[in-house]
Write an enzyme that holds these catalytic residues in place. Sequence first.
Site, PDB file in Angstrom:
ATOM      1  N   CYS A 181      -2.869   8.729   3.702  1.00  0.00           N
ATOM      2  CA  CYS A 181      -2.798   8.162   2.292  1.00  0.00           C
ATOM      3  C   CYS A 181      -3.761   8.687   1.240  1.00  0.00           C
ATOM      4  O   CYS A 181      -3.643   8.501  -0.013  1.00  0.00           O
ATOM      5  CB  CYS A 181      -2.313   6.768   2.439  1.00  0.00           C
ATOM      6  SG  CYS A 181      -3.854   5.871   3.304  1.00  0.00           S
ATOM      7  N   GLU A 240       0.850  -1.035   0.010  1.00  0.00           N
ATOM      8  CA  GLU A 240      -0.008  -0.098  -0.056  1.00  0.00           C
ATOM      9  C   GLU A 240       0.968   1.148  -0.033  1.00  0.00           C
ATOM     10  O   GLU A 240       1.518   1.579   1.001  1.00  0.00           O
ATOM     11  CB  GLU A 240      -0.750   0.133   1.240  1.00  0.00           C
ATOM     12  CG  GLU A 240      -1.743  -1.098   1.654  1.00  0.00           C
ATOM     13  CD  GLU A 240      -2.840  -1.399   0.376  1.00  0.00           C
ATOM     14  OE1 GLU A 240      -3.427  -0.151   0.016  1.00  0.00           O
ATOM     15  OE2 GLU A 240      -3.297  -2.205   0.237  1.00  0.00           O
TER      16      GLU A 240
HETATM   17  P1  NAP Z   1       8.336   4.928   4.808  1.00  0.00           P
HETATM   18  O1  NAP Z   1       9.458   5.750   4.871  1.00  0.00           O
HETATM   19  O2  NAP Z   1       8.393   4.140   3.444  1.00  0.00           O
HETATM   20  O3  NAP Z   1       8.323   4.009   5.848  1.00  0.00           O
HETATM   21  C1  NAP Z   1       7.252   2.842   6.056  1.00  0.00           C
HETATM   22  C2  NAP Z   1       7.875   1.856   6.895  1.00  0.00           C
HETATM   23  O4  NAP Z   1       8.661   1.095   6.315  1.00  0.00           O
HETATM   24  C3  NAP Z   1       8.279   2.234   8.190  1.00  0.00           C
HETATM   25  O5  NAP Z   1       7.824   1.507   9.307  1.00  0.00           O
HETATM   26  C4  NAP Z   1       9.647   2.260   8.022  1.00  0.00           C
HETATM   27  O6  NAP Z   1      10.342   1.881   9.031  1.00  0.00           O
HETATM   28  C5  NAP Z   1       9.639   0.957   7.322  1.00  0.00           C
HETATM   29  N1  NAP Z   1      10.888   0.641   6.510  1.00  0.00           N
HETATM   30  C6  NAP Z   1      11.909   1.647   6.064  1.00  0.00           C
HETATM   31  N2  NAP Z   1      12.840   1.180   5.391  1.00  0.00           N
HETATM   32  C7  NAP Z   1      12.295  -0.304   5.152  1.00  0.00           C
HETATM   33  C8  NAP Z   1      13.204  -1.292   4.279  1.00  0.00           C
HETATM   34  N3  NAP Z   1      14.199  -1.174   3.732  1.00  0.00           N
HETATM   35  N4  NAP Z   1      12.491  -2.503   4.704  1.00  0.00           N
HETATM   36  C9  NAP Z   1      11.366  -2.679   5.267  1.00  0.00           C
HETATM   37  N5  NAP Z   1      10.927  -1.571   5.786  1.00  0.00           N
HETATM   38  C10 NAP Z   1      11.257  -0.660   5.805  1.00  0.00           C
HETATM   39  O7  NAP Z   1       6.868   5.780   4.663  1.00  0.00           O
HETATM   40  P2  NAP Z   1       6.234   6.708   5.703  1.00  0.00           P
HETATM   41  O8  NAP Z   1       7.285   7.965   5.685  1.00  0.00           O
HETATM   42  O9  NAP Z   1       6.374   6.083   7.437  1.00  0.00           O
HETATM   43  O10 NAP Z   1       5.024   6.947   5.183  1.00  0.00           O
HETATM   44  C11 NAP Z   1       4.740   7.778   4.344  1.00  0.00           C
HETATM   45  C12 NAP Z   1       4.081   7.255   2.974  1.00  0.00           C
HETATM   46  O11 NAP Z   1       3.464   6.323   3.182  1.00  0.00           O
HETATM   47  C13 NAP Z   1       3.560   8.348   1.915  1.00  0.00           C
HETATM   48  O12 NAP Z   1       4.106   7.959   0.579  1.00  0.00           O
HETATM   49  C14 NAP Z   1       1.946   7.750   1.842  1.00  0.00           C
HETATM   50  O13 NAP Z   1       1.554   7.829   0.737  1.00  0.00           O
HETATM   51  C15 NAP Z   1       2.286   6.264   2.153  1.00  0.00           C
HETATM   52  N6  NAP Z   1       1.053   5.789   2.771  1.00  0.00           N
HETATM   53  C16 NAP Z   1       0.331   4.814   2.061  1.00  0.00           C
HETATM   54  C17 NAP Z   1      -0.827   4.329   2.773  1.00  0.00           C
HETATM   55  C18 NAP Z   1      -1.924   3.539   2.075  1.00  0.00           C
HETATM   56  O14 NAP Z   1      -2.579   2.765   2.555  1.00  0.00           O
HETATM   57  N7  NAP Z   1      -1.605   3.316   0.733  1.00  0.00           N
HETATM   58  C19 NAP Z   1      -1.241   4.805   4.084  1.00  0.00           C
HETATM   59  C20 NAP Z   1      -0.140   5.813   4.764  1.00  0.00           C
HETATM   60  C21 NAP Z   1       0.784   6.144   4.200  1.00  0.00           C
HETATM   61  P3  NAP Z   1      11.260   3.013  10.021  1.00  0.00           P
HETATM   62  O15 NAP Z   1      10.177   4.205  10.482  1.00  0.00           O
HETATM   63  O16 NAP Z   1      11.935   2.173  11.110  1.00  0.00           O
HETATM   64  O17 NAP Z   1      12.057   3.633   8.931  1.00  0.00           O
END
Ligand code: NAP
Length: 524
Positions: free
Chosen positions: A296, A257
Amino acid sequence: MSTVLRSYLAGEWRVGSGKETELVNPSTEEVLARTSTGGLDLGGAVKLARERGGQSLRAMTIGQRAELLKKLAKTLADAREELITLGLINAGNTRSDAKFDIDGASATLMFYAELGSKMGDARVIADGEGIPIGRSARLYGQHLLVPRQGVAVQINAFNFPAWGMAEKLAAALLAGMPVITKPATSTSMMAHRIAQLWIESGALPEGAFSFLCGGIGDLLSFLGPQDVVAFTGSGATAAQIRRQENLARHNVHLNIEADSLNSFVLGPDLSLGTEAMNLFFSDAVKEITQKAGQKCTAVRRIFVPADRLDEVREELVQRLSEVRVGNPADERAQMGPLATAQQLHDVRAGMAQLTRSSKLAAGGPKPIEAIGVPSGKGFFVSPTLLIQPNPSVADSANEVEVFGPVATLMAFRENAALIDLVAAGGGGLVSSIYSDDRPFIEQVVTGIAPYHGRVTIAGEKLAGQSIPPGTVLPQLLHGGPGRAGGGEELGGMRGLSLYLQRVALQGHRPIVEQLSGTRRESGV
Ligand code: NAP
């Protein structure tokens, strides 16, 4: 002195070693907590979850798993005030933002508890009707859904520490799969407290629930063919996960997602002063400012007929200028800060990208005086509107997701061009049409449906009871194609599919029916 957050792995609370990440209050920049996952035995946690957690959950009926979800929902509801406070201090949520997250979590758990209760003593789920497949009625086929025998690793974004965790967990536990959940580190205080409360509740069998608080470490390297990864976050992180060698080699089930350029479309038929038009404006302001636009499903692009552009801009600029931005601890604040310093940096950089093809109409990247904040502190931005009277599919508004309170207002002149512009988002979670003009609605919905997971239609008849499009409902699908990740969550029982193997049983009808729990006296 800040708190040290821990992870709950293999049935014990553990503290990581090595480099710690600091969690801050995004209004004041005060350090609140620290965490690390260095040195933790993640392979051991996967093994215990798979072996003990999976076994206990599969031994329970779906009705018993539903009872478990009810207890988890009640635990959340009982701790609501404490959790709201954590949302305020660690995620920059206003009270209303935090309630949205926590109540969304409880409601989704309860929704799945109720679905599960209806399935009573079943342990497997019949998928559709049985089918006679031979010359006689004796030879029979039936699709069946059975729990996968691995562990579900659920990785969440920073914006919904409660709801994001609960919605994924509900589907996996009800399906019969144990969960290792990982919140985004920056806002994990609320998720950490929920994990503590759930474990203290005693509702969860050993190994059914583990909690990783901090970086992902080498967790994914232990996964195999019966395991699942459910990820929510940015497209960039999703791409890294997709490239993980062992996930590809074992075809680990992966649900993504990711980003989305959600849109609003104003039909040519609605006029100022009508209830439907007021709904359009109030939904637009809510979707731009709720959780400071860090949803999101928040609206990023607003399309209106070219001859309505000025009046819509005036009204939106007026309404956005009235939103009071500040520290959620101050009751006057209606919109809080962005969640982290990185978010502030990214949102400002994203605004700069948008201004390459659109003009600022309100807000913008400049520092602002926020209410109730020490001078110069906090990660605040103004609600921001950009305007583009002659948009093209190549405009940055149709390419860049700015994950903050930012939307671009664009004009359209004919329906076919409108459909191309909406579709230019590259695949989205939700698009919302405000109109009562049936031919217009039909043409636009038909054109944009293949590019979306959900399309909402709002007009005069629903003006009093419509649900804002950014609210994700457990009854309906959440996910979207293309840049939205191609995943599917929720949608009632559909949400369980990721955690279930579909198997077609083929054989003598009474045996097939007995195994699938569909046996009726059929006389064959
Ligand atoms: P993110 O930086 O991609 O992080 C998401 C999650 O992934 C965090 O728990 C992060 O952990 C973890 N992560 C980081 N590097 C990883 C790796 N190499 N392998 C596995 N997991 C890893 O995103 P965010 O800044 O938290 O969220 C914002 C983004 O999420 C936006 O682009 C938004 O559109 C999207 N979003 C989408 C939805 C949906 O339902 N489609 C819902 C909410 C948000 P750490 O925090 O420990 O780095």
